[in-house]
Write an enzyme that holds these catalytic residues in place. Structure first.
Site, PDB file in Angstrom:
ATOM      1  N   LYS A 191       2.393  71.021 -48.343  1.00 57.02           N
ATOM      2  CA  LYS A 191       1.193  70.429 -47.698  1.00 57.02           C
ATOM      3  C   LYS A 191       1.156  68.916 -47.882  1.00 57.02           C
ATOM      4  O   LYS A 191       0.544  68.195 -47.090  1.00 57.02           O
ATOM      5  CB  LYS A 191      -0.095  71.094 -48.179  1.00 57.02           C
ATOM      6  CG  LYS A 191      -0.436  70.954 -49.663  1.00 57.02           C
ATOM      7  CD  LYS A 191      -1.140  69.675 -50.036  1.00 57.02           C
ATOM      8  CE  LYS A 191      -1.270  69.538 -51.537  1.00 57.02           C
ATOM      9  NZ  LYS A 191      -1.699  68.241 -51.989  1.00 57.02           N
ATOM     10  N   THR A 248      -6.321  68.022 -48.413  1.00 51.98           N
ATOM     11  CA  THR A 248      -5.527  66.782 -48.505  1.00 51.98           C
ATOM     12  C   THR A 248      -5.430  66.043 -47.167  1.00 51.98           C
ATOM     13  O   THR A 248      -5.319  64.827 -47.153  1.00 51.98           O
ATOM     14  CB  THR A 248      -4.101  67.036 -49.060  1.00 51.98           C
ATOM     15  OG1 THR A 248      -3.676  68.313 -48.683  1.00 51.98           O
ATOM     16  CG2 THR A 248      -4.051  66.922 -50.537  1.00 51.98           C
TER      17      THR A 248
HETATM   18  O1  LIG Z   1      -3.096  68.394 -54.347  1.00 54.42           O
HETATM   19  C1  LIG Z   1      -4.133  67.763 -54.317  1.00 54.42           C
HETATM   20  C2  LIG Z   1      -5.442  68.400 -54.106  1.00 54.42           C
HETATM   21  O2  LIG Z   1      -5.363  69.781 -54.063  1.00 54.42           O
HETATM   22  C3  LIG Z   1      -4.110  66.297 -54.483  1.00 54.42           C
HETATM   23  O3  LIG Z   1      -3.382  65.760 -53.444  1.00 54.42           O
HETATM   24  P1  LIG Z   1      -2.810  64.269 -53.514  1.00 54.42           P
HETATM   25  O4  LIG Z   1      -1.649  64.314 -54.469  1.00 54.42           O
HETATM   26  O5  LIG Z   1      -2.443  63.939 -52.134  1.00 54.42           O
HETATM   27  O6  LIG Z   1      -3.915  63.401 -54.055  1.00 54.42           O
END
Ligand SMILES: O=C(CO)COP(=O)(O)O
Ligand SMILES: NC(=O)C1=CN([C@@H]2O[C@H](COP(=O)(O)OP(=O)(O)OC[C@H]3O[C@@H](n4cnc5c(N)ncnc54)[C@H](OP(=O)(O)O)[C@@H]3O)[C@@H](O)[C@H]2O)C=CC1
Length: 345
Positions: A191, A248
């Site tokens: 993701k 995200t």
């Molecule tokens: O995995 C995340 C939230 O579930 C955090 O994502 P980021 O690493 O993009 O901040």
């Protein structure tokens, strides 16, 4: 109550330490920086990563051996690129049986291994079946403020998944269990590539239609690769799949979204990473997934496009144009075949 060592004192390690401390556990937060450990213990803040005050009973350590002394559970929360090094040291020190829960989201380029496979390779006497992964839509900033959050813990060892659920579960942190380690790890790792894409799309000034398309076709891509690698496709409809994609791809908290946004506004990868100062896991995972998709001939056009922006300086606008002008096709053709094959095997 358990004695728990949380290894990695960035945003997520700190937020998970707060959950564990709220649940009454004895929490040791380990960092590789002596200065950071001293600062956390004297100020009860970790302000490079989170604004919130940290409960005083969380003790920070920079000595890994001292942090691990007498613990029953180890929560690994370093960036994926540091997992091997930390596990190598863990392997040297840990004598008593411990349970390992990891909460990192990435795939190693070159080997194309998931985090539990990296742990398995570095730890001599630890069963792969006993590793637990924690993943789901959970920005550290919101978890630290005790805002309602849901995650999934997965392990092949059902008892360990339930113990991890017990360890973290509280009224603002709801924890589900699963036995699909592959699906839960891949959902969380892949993701991040799509979140980079959502940020790029917003940075280019495109709207909600483009973002919804990226999330949905990104999910198709994740499901395609994930099922190929042995995941349960239903996991991608759950919290560590679509849940984490939504959180995200739509939030300014996401470092992957923020990095993508800067790329979409015209910055190059080096400038973006300099500016971020925190881990952007999607950058390495895009390299790994691109390599895998190319080697195994799995169709991943969004991942390929993002790889080209990150590593070959392709212009984001040109990549969007290429994606929009691919051959006409039926929406569900290969996914339907993939699911049918899986369930009629
Ligand atoms: O995995 C995340 C939230 O579930 C955090 O994502 P980021 O690493 O993009 O901040
Ligand atoms: N933040 C979030 O909301 C979430 C993050 N995750 C995942 O958790 C993992 C960690 O992310 P996060 O905490 O956010 O990252 P951050 O960038 O906030 O922090 C990373 C931490 O790891 C430390 N670190 C880096 N290299 C090493 C090393 N070799 N040995 C020991 N420590 C090291 C950094 O130290 P230093 O300060 O010295 O750089 C820093 O303390 C990632 O895989 C991420 O995808 C998962 C869910 C939510």
């Amino acid at each position: 109550m358990s004695k728990v060592a949380v290894l990695g004192a960035g945003s997520w390690g700190t937020a998970l330490s707060i959950v564990l401390a709220d649940n009454g556990h004895d929490v040791r937060l380990w960092t590789h920086s002596k200065d950071q450990a001293e600062k956390i213990n004297s100020t009860h803040k970790n302000d490079k990563y989170l604004e919130i005050m940290i409960p005083e009973k969380i003790k920070a350590y920079s000595d890994l051996e001292a942090a691990l002394n007498g613990v029953t559970d180890v929560v690994l929360v370093v960036p994926t690129k540091a997992i091997r090094e930390v596990c190598h040291n863990l392997n040297r020190i840990v004598k008593n049986p411990v349970r390992i829960i990891h909460a990192s989201k990435g795939i190693e380029p070159g080997t194309l291994k998931r985090v539990s496979q990296l742990i398995d390779e570095e730890m001599d006497n630890y069963n792969y079946e006993d590793i637990v992964v924690l993943s789901g839509p959970s920005h550290a900033e919101e978890v630290a403020k005790r805002q309602p959050t849901t995650v999934t813990v997965a392990s092949i060892n059902e008892e360990y998944a339930k113990l991890a659920q017990e360890l973290f579960f509280n009224e603002s942190f709801r924890v589900y269990t699963s036995n699909d380690v592959i699906g839960i790890e891949l959902g969380g790792a892949l993701k991040n590539i799509i979140a980079l894409g959502a940020g790029i799309s917003d940075g280019l000034g495109y709207g909600d239609n483009a973002k919804a398309a990226l999330i949905t076709r990104g999910l198709a891509e994740i499901t395609r690769l994930g099922t190929y690698l042995g995941a349960n496709p239903l996991s991608f409809l759950g919290l560590p799949g679509v849940g984490d994609l939504i959180v995200t791809c739509t939030s300014v908290h996401s470092r992957n979204w923020r990095a993508g946004n800067l790329l979409g506004k015209g910055k190059n990868l080096d400038e973006v990473l300099d500016q971020m100062g925190m881990v952007v896991e999607g950058v390495r995972t895009a390299e790994a997934a691109y390599q895998f998709a190319a080697e195994e001939d799995v169709e991943m056009p969004i991942t390929t496009g993002i790889y080209q922006i990150l590593y070959n300086n392709q212009k984001p606008k040109d990549v969007v144009e290429q994606l929009m002008n691919r051959d006409k096709r039926e929406e569900m053709d290969d996914l339907a075949t993939l699911l049918r094959n899986r369930y009629t095997r």
